[in-house]
Motif scaffolding. Structure first.
Motif, PDB file in Angstrom:
ATOM      1  N   ASP A 262       0.865  -1.177   0.000  1.00 27.86           N
ATOM      2  CA  ASP A 262       0.000   0.000   0.000  1.00 27.86           C
ATOM      3  C   ASP A 262       0.903   1.228   0.000  1.00 27.86           C
ATOM      4  O   ASP A 262       1.307   1.730   1.052  1.00 27.86           O
ATOM      5  CB  ASP A 262      -0.917  -0.012   1.221  1.00 27.86           C
ATOM      6  N   GLN A 263       1.232   1.709  -1.190  1.00 31.22           N
ATOM      7  CA  GLN A 263       2.179   2.817  -1.293  1.00 31.22           C
ATOM      8  C   GLN A 263       1.653   4.097  -0.663  1.00 31.22           C
ATOM      9  O   GLN A 263       2.423   4.879  -0.095  1.00 31.22           O
ATOM     10  CB  GLN A 263       2.531   3.048  -2.760  1.00 31.22           C
ATOM     11  N   LYS A 264       0.351   4.323  -0.732  1.00 29.75           N
ATOM     12  CA  LYS A 264      -0.229   5.525  -0.144  1.00 29.75           C
ATOM     13  C   LYS A 264      -0.087   5.533   1.375  1.00 29.75           C
ATOM     14  O   LYS A 264       0.034   6.591   1.986  1.00 29.75           O
ATOM     15  CB  LYS A 264      -1.696   5.657  -0.545  1.00 29.75           C
ATOM     16  N   ALA A 265      -0.090   4.363   1.985  1.00 30.83           N
ATOM     17  CA  ALA A 265       0.106   4.274   3.437  1.00 30.83           C
ATOM     18  C   ALA A 265       1.586   4.254   3.797  1.00 30.83           C
ATOM     19  O   ALA A 265       1.993   4.789   4.841  1.00 30.83           O
ATOM     20  CB  ALA A 265      -0.583   3.025   3.983  1.00 30.83           C
ATOM     21  N   ALA A 266       2.406   3.637   2.963  1.00 28.35           N
ATOM     22  CA  ALA A 266       3.831   3.499   3.267  1.00 28.35           C
ATOM     23  C   ALA A 266       4.557   4.841   3.237  1.00 28.35           C
ATOM     24  O   ALA A 266       5.452   5.092   4.052  1.00 28.35           O
ATOM     25  CB  ALA A 266       4.484   2.528   2.291  1.00 28.35           C
ATOM     26  N   ARG A 267       4.185   5.709   2.313  1.00 28.80           N
ATOM     27  CA  ARG A 267       4.889   6.995   2.178  1.00 28.80           C
ATOM     28  C   ARG A 267       4.804   7.840   3.446  1.00 28.80           C
ATOM     29  O   ARG A 267       5.854   8.286   3.956  1.00 28.80           O
ATOM     30  CB  ARG A 267       4.348   7.758   0.973  1.00 28.80           C
ATOM     31  N   PRO A 268       3.616   8.106   4.019  1.00 22.78           N
ATOM     32  CA  PRO A 268       3.591   8.929   5.234  1.00 22.78           C
ATOM     33  C   PRO A 268       4.269   8.265   6.424  1.00 22.78           C
ATOM     34  O   PRO A 268       4.784   8.955   7.309  1.00 22.78           O
ATOM     35  CB  PRO A 268       2.099   9.163   5.485  1.00 22.78           C
ATOM     36  N   GLN A 269       4.301   6.934   6.465  1.00 21.86           N
ATOM     37  CA  GLN A 269       5.040   6.255   7.538  1.00 21.86           C
ATOM     38  C   GLN A 269       6.527   6.601   7.443  1.00 21.86           C
ATOM     39  O   GLN A 269       7.171   6.916   8.447  1.00 21.86           O
ATOM     40  CB  GLN A 269       4.845   4.740   7.429  1.00 21.86           C
ATOM     41  N   ARG A 270       7.056   6.540   6.236  1.00 24.46           N
ATOM     42  CA  ARG A 270       8.468   6.863   6.037  1.00 24.46           C
ATOM     43  C   ARG A 270       8.740   8.324   6.357  1.00 24.46           C
ATOM     44  O   ARG A 270       9.693   8.656   7.073  1.00 24.46           O
ATOM     45  CB  ARG A 270       8.873   6.541   4.595  1.00 24.46           C
ATOM     46  N   GLU A 271       7.914   9.213   5.829  1.00 25.88           N
ATOM     47  CA  GLU A 271       8.130  10.636   6.054  1.00 25.88           C
ATOM     48  C   GLU A 271       8.044  10.995   7.526  1.00 25.88           C
ATOM     49  O   GLU A 271       8.846  11.808   8.032  1.00 25.88           O
ATOM     50  CB  GLU A 271       7.108  11.430   5.234  1.00 25.88           C
ATOM     51  N   GLY A 272       7.121  10.381   8.233  1.00 24.66           N
ATOM     52  CA  GLY A 272       6.972  10.657   9.659  1.00 24.66           C
ATOM     53  C   GLY A 272       8.157  10.162  10.464  1.00 24.66           C
ATOM     54  O   GLY A 272       8.631  10.855  11.386  1.00 24.66           O
ATOM     55  N   GLN A 273       8.679   8.981  10.135  1.00 21.37           N
ATOM     56  CA  GLN A 273       9.829   8.448  10.863  1.00 21.37           C
ATOM     57  C   GLN A 273      11.103   9.220  10.540  1.00 21.37           C
ATOM     58  O   GLN A 273      11.946   9.418  11.422  1.00 21.37           O
ATOM     59  CB  GLN A 273      10.000   6.959  10.561  1.00 21.37           C
ATOM     60  N   TYR A 274      11.260   9.655   9.303  1.00 16.69           N
ATOM     61  CA  TYR A 274      12.400  10.516   8.974  1.00 16.69           C
ATOM     62  C   TYR A 274      12.379  11.779   9.839  1.00 16.69           C
ATOM     63  O   TYR A 274      13.388  12.174  10.434  1.00 16.69           O
ATOM     64  CB  TYR A 274      12.326  10.947   7.515  1.00 16.69           C
ATOM     65  N   LYS A 275      11.231  12.435   9.868  1.00 14.50           N
ATOM     66  CA  LYS A 275      11.099  13.698  10.606  1.00 14.50           C
ATOM     67  C   LYS A 275      11.395  13.492  12.093  1.00 14.50           C
ATOM     68  O   LYS A 275      12.134  14.265  12.713  1.00 14.50           O
ATOM     69  CB  LYS A 275       9.692  14.256  10.417  1.00 14.50           C
TER      70      LYS A 275
END
Length: 314
Positions: A262-275
């Motif tokens: 689920d790319q739409k769900a995976a992207r904000p997970q990555r962005e949030g953990q980076y931040k």
């Protein structure tokens, strides 16, 4: 003739010296693939399983058709991209916990080294108390069993999010065709632990042992989890497959990969953990970043700079 023989006689010592000092064949190989550091009172050991050669230009998803090539060239990297596979061993002082297990050679001769490197680092597989799996893709799961299908960690309890096990251990006939191979593999690998009553799924955010807790990061797979390790004021977050290609995805967190369910769900997970990592200044451990896969992030414009752990460490 006499002069020729004399010249040959003079040359013999030099010829013998040349032959005696001929260069040996190249040795090949590398040093044992383990790296150890202290995290508060805990000990964290990164274990190298090997690498894949991935056609990341075809796997990464971006609207910019030249982005991947430009980023790889910037880092002097080519295609297919040699991509590390790392696992992490955490000694809390009370428990020895392995997080992910590598691919066990299922991806070819370039993987399958976690067990050997665990032993080289000073531990035995029998000493591992618990194994936490970020998700059930083979490069994280397959090392649970040896080549004969027996438990590689005979005394360990295996744990993963129940959403992950609920999907991969369900009836393949009811699943999409593309998932059936992965489901059969997960069921094969986990069978000895299931039969022994040593697979214990958890539900979302859970403290598993003192100082190690699971945090949901669903998107890459239905139950993908990351693991937070904390000792005193020190912290490390083990990301699993939140990201795959350092040369591209640190500078461009918005870039997804075809492996995401689920790319739409995976992207904000990555962005949030980076931040969170950049703001918190803590270590992260990453499966598919060059060994040892441990470092910190610093915000850099719209992206992030990866700062590898200082090597060597005491």
């Amino acid at each position: 003739m006499r002069h020729s023989l004399a010249a040959f006689a003079l040359a013999l010592p030099l010829l013998g010296s040349t032959l005696a000092h001929a260069a040996p064949p190249q040795a090949g190989g590398q040093a044992p693939g383990w790296y150890r550091m202290k995290l508060g009172s805990f000990e964290v050991t990164s274990l190298y399983d090997g690498f894949f050669r991935l056609p990341v230009d075809k796997l990464l998803q971006t609207d910019d058709p030249t982005l991947v090539a430009r980023r790889l060239q910037h880092h002097y990297l080519g295609l297919p991209l040699e991509t590390s596979v790392n696992a992490f061993l955490v000694h809390t002082g009370e428990k020895l916990v392995l997080i992910d297990t590598g691919h066990a050679g299922q991806g070819g001769e370039a993987t399958g080294r976690v067990l050997a490197h665990l032993k080289a680092s000073g531990y035995s597989p029998e000493q591992v108390d618990e194994v936490y799996i970020t998700h059930f893709h083979g490069d994280h799961l397959n090392g649970l069993v040896d080549k004969d299908g027996k438990p590689a960690y005979p005394n360990a309890v295996v744990r993963a999010d129940q959403r992950e096990s609920g999907f991969w251990l369900s009836d393949p006939a009811q699943a999409p065709q593309a998932a059936r191979g992965g489901m059969a593999n997960a069921q094969r690998v986990l069978k000895p632990y299931l039969d022994a009553g040593r697979f214990k799924p958890f539900d979302g955010a859970t403290e598993l042992v003192k100082g190690v807790r699971a945090v949901p990061a669903y998107g890459h797979t239905p139950g993908h989890s990351i693991y937070v390790v904390e000792s005193g004021a020190d912290k490390m977050v083990l990301w699993g497959d939140l990201m795959h290609v350092a040369a591209v995805q640190f500078a461009h967190p918005e870039v997804t990969i075809a492996f995401d369910s689920d790319q739409k769900a995976a992207r904000p997970q990555r962005e949030g953990q980076y931040k969170a990592a950049a703001e918190g200044g803590y270590y992260v451990g990453v499966t598919h970043v060059s060994f040892p896969g441990i470092g910190k992030l610093r915000a850099d414009g719209k992206g992030y700079e990866w700062i590898p752990v200082n090597y060597p460490r005491p």
